[in-house]
Each structure stands twice: as structure tokens, then as C-alpha cells.
Design an enzyme around this catalytic site. Structure first.
Site, PDB file in Angstrom:
ATOM      1  N   GLN A  99       0.817  -1.203   0.000  1.00 10.75           N
ATOM      2  CA  GLN A  99       0.000   0.000   0.000  1.00 10.75           C
ATOM      3  C   GLN A  99       0.858   1.265   0.000  1.00 10.75           C
ATOM      4  OE1 GLN A  99      -2.824  -0.317   3.251  1.00 10.75           O
ATOM      5  NE2 GLN A  99      -4.317  -1.267   1.887  1.00 10.75           N
ATOM      6  N   ASP A 121       4.888   1.617  11.885  1.00 11.84           N
ATOM      7  CA  ASP A 121       3.773   1.336  12.785  1.00 11.84           C
ATOM      8  C   ASP A 121       3.360   2.638  13.459  1.00 11.84           C
ATOM      9  OD1 ASP A 121       2.077   0.546  14.825  1.00 11.84           O
ATOM     10  OD2 ASP A 121       3.445  -0.942  15.659  1.00 11.84           O
ATOM     11  N   GLU A 139     -10.264   5.247   9.689  1.00 13.20           N
ATOM     12  CA  GLU A 139     -10.495   3.807   9.586  1.00 13.20           C
ATOM     13  C   GLU A 139      -9.196   3.003   9.661  1.00 13.20           C
ATOM     14  OE1 GLU A 139     -13.194   2.855   6.370  1.00 13.20           O
ATOM     15  OE2 GLU A 139     -14.528   4.494   6.930  1.00 13.20           O
ATOM     16  N   HIS A 143      -7.520  -1.306  13.500  1.00 13.06           N
ATOM     17  CA  HIS A 143      -6.595  -2.409  13.228  1.00 13.06           C
ATOM     18  C   HIS A 143      -5.562  -2.632  14.331  1.00 13.06           C
ATOM     19  CE1 HIS A 143      -8.154  -3.243   9.311  1.00 13.06           C
ATOM     20  NE2 HIS A 143      -7.840  -2.082   8.813  1.00 13.06           N
TER      21      HIS A 143
END
Length: 284
Positions: A99, A121, A139, A143
Site C-alpha cells: 500500500q 507502525d 479507519e 486495526h
């Protein structure tokens, strides 16, 4: 699961399911993977996903020269828009290398220079203290299995009186308040979207206060995301028979099938009020 296992699950999810986002959500065109905010002036999906970025940017007060950390930047849509439309300097972080490469390519193709994308991260970013005016998470916080670590890191890199905006899903009620059907629906939704868990709105508000954020406000965006949730549900009904055949033939993976199940359940659970999509705003 440990944090490393959660990261591995999230990475595998996006590696395998990115094709679904490209085909069903048009991410190659607008570089966005979120629900979007629909209203009378933004009825199409493409308009809605851009409108979400606009609405969140307005709420955060992003303006020319602001430095923004896009925490969990996906394939770069928000970062590119913020640089193009608001003149912000944006750093996007994402643990998924594929990505990040798509985000870099998307920015390059659009001639956007004031963006940088990093494989990192968001609970441990490679930036100095007091570096950013805004930390932006759309969004992506869903996760992590450790929201406090994310919030702590956001607080560290934000300047004094900096802004945190989080647009994401939250549970509308506690697990012990849910029926068996609702609990099963949430489990399928979370597993299929590689989300280890979701906090309730009140739990996330408490976590913000615990990490030192203040002036917290929350907006329920049910009406804004409902059309996208329904669209995802209808697409699932149409495509599932073909997807099931492709699974039998070994062309689609089990994870991709679980993603379709999640797309089905997210609409059912949203209608029941089991989860909500909302926008948090806080100051450091």
C-alpha cells in the site's frame, strides 16, 4: 493475539483483499478505501470518499503549511488531497509495504510533492516529539489491539494544542448487551476486516482522557456512511455466488471470502446499532 500477530494478520488481509477494494471501491481512481460521507451534494461513492476527507480536514482545521501525520494512510488518498487542496505537508505511515508503494505512485502520478509515505507502525513512528499540527486517523485505529499505544504516540508527536482526528468504527453497545446473533455478526465483521476488537464510544473517549487529550468531541456519522454500508452489502449479495465458485476453484482465498462475509455483516450490524461510525476530535 500478540501485537506482532495482529500486524501480520492486517498485512495479510490487505495483501489479499486489496483487489476487492480496487474492483468494488475504485481505489485506483481516488486512492481512498473508507466509507465516505454521503449527503445531498455528495451522493456518488467517489464524491462521498472525497467529502469525508474534506469534512475531517475542516473539523481539524487543516490549513496551508500545517504538518499532518496520516496514521494508517492506506493507499494515500487523504494525504494527497490534504497536500493538493489545503497546502499541508503530510507524512503517511502504514505497515503494509504494497500500500505504501501504491500511495507513492499515486502521489507521483498526480504531481503532488509535499507528501511522504513510510513503512512504519503508528504506535512507534520515526518522528521527533512536537512535530505535527494534526494527527489524522481514518479507519485505521480499528486495526490495533492497543489503542492507548496509538494515542500515546499521537500525543508525543503533536505540538502543544495540536489536533487529533479519528474517523472510525466503534461499538454502539457492550458485548454483554448484545444478542447471540449480534455477537456472531460482530465477530464475523471484525475477523473479515482484520480488526482485533472495537471499543465503545465511551471507552475510546476514556482512553483519550487517560492519555492526556482534552476538549474531546464526538459526532455520530450514521447517516453519512449508511449509503456506502448498504452499497457494500448489495455488492456482496450480487458477487457472493461467483466468489464462492472461485473459492472452490482455488482462485479466491479463505480470507477473501471472510472479507465478503464482513461486508455483509457490517450493514446488518450498523442497522441494528451494534456499531457506529463516528468522528472524534481532541486536542493535545
Amino acid at each position: 493475539m500478540t501485537s506482532s500477530e495482529v500486524q501480520e494478520t492486517v498485512n495479510d488481509y490487505y495483501d489479499e483483499c486489496q483487489v476487492d477494494y480496487s474492483m468494488m471501491w475504485g481505489t485506483n481512481d481516488h486512492l481512498s478505501m473508507h466509507y465516505g460521507y454521503h449527503d445531498d451534494e455528495h451522493e456518488s461513492l467517489e464524491d462521498a470518499v472525497i467529502n469525508l476527507t474534506r469534512v475531517v480536514a475542516d473539523r481539524a482545521g487543516v490549513s496551508e503549511g500545517d504538518r499532518v501525520l496520516d496514521a494508517g494512510c492506506g493507499v494515500g488518498g487523504s494525504a494527497v488531497w490534504l497536500a493538493q487542496e489545503r497546502g499541508a505537508r503530510v507524512d503517511g505511515v502504514n505497515i503494509n509495504e504494497m500500500q505504501v508503494e501504491k500511495a507513492r505512485l499515486g502521489a507521483e502520478e498526480r504531481g503532488v510533492e509535499d507528501v511522504s509515505f513510510h513503512v512504519a507502525d503508528y504506535t512507534d513512528v520515526p518522528f521527533d516529539d512536537d512535530s505535527f499540527d494534526v494527527v489524522w486517523a481514518v479507519e485505521s485505529v480499528c486495526h490495533t489491539d492497543d489503542e492507548n499505544s496509538f494515542l500515546r504516540e499521537a500525543k508525543r508527536v503533536l505540538k502543544d494544542d495540536g489536533v487529533l482526528v479519528v474517523a472510525d468504527g466503534f461499538l454502539g453497545k457492550g458485548r454483554d448487551e448484545m444478542t447471540d446473533d449480534e455477537n456472531e455478526g460482530v465477530d464475523a465483521m471484525l475477523e473479515g476486516m482484520a480488526a482485533p476488537s472495537l471499543s465503545t464510544v465511551d471507552e475510546f473517549r476514556d482512553a483519550l482522557a487517560e492519555e492526556g487529550f482534552q476538549d474531546t468531541e464526538f459526532e455520530d456519522k450514521y447517516e453519512s456512511v449508511y449509503p456506502s454500508a448498504r452499497r457494500m452489502y448489495l455488492l456482496t449479495l450480487v458477487t457472493y455466488p461467483v466468489a464462492k465458485l472461485l473459492r472452490i476453484l482455488g482462485i479466491r482465498s479463505e480470507r477473501q471470502m471472510k472479507h465478503l462475509s464482513a461486508s455483509y455483516q457490517q450493514y446488518r450490524m450498523l442497522e441494528k446499532g451494534v456499531w457506529v461510525h463516528g468522528l472524534f476530535y481532541s486536542r493535545s
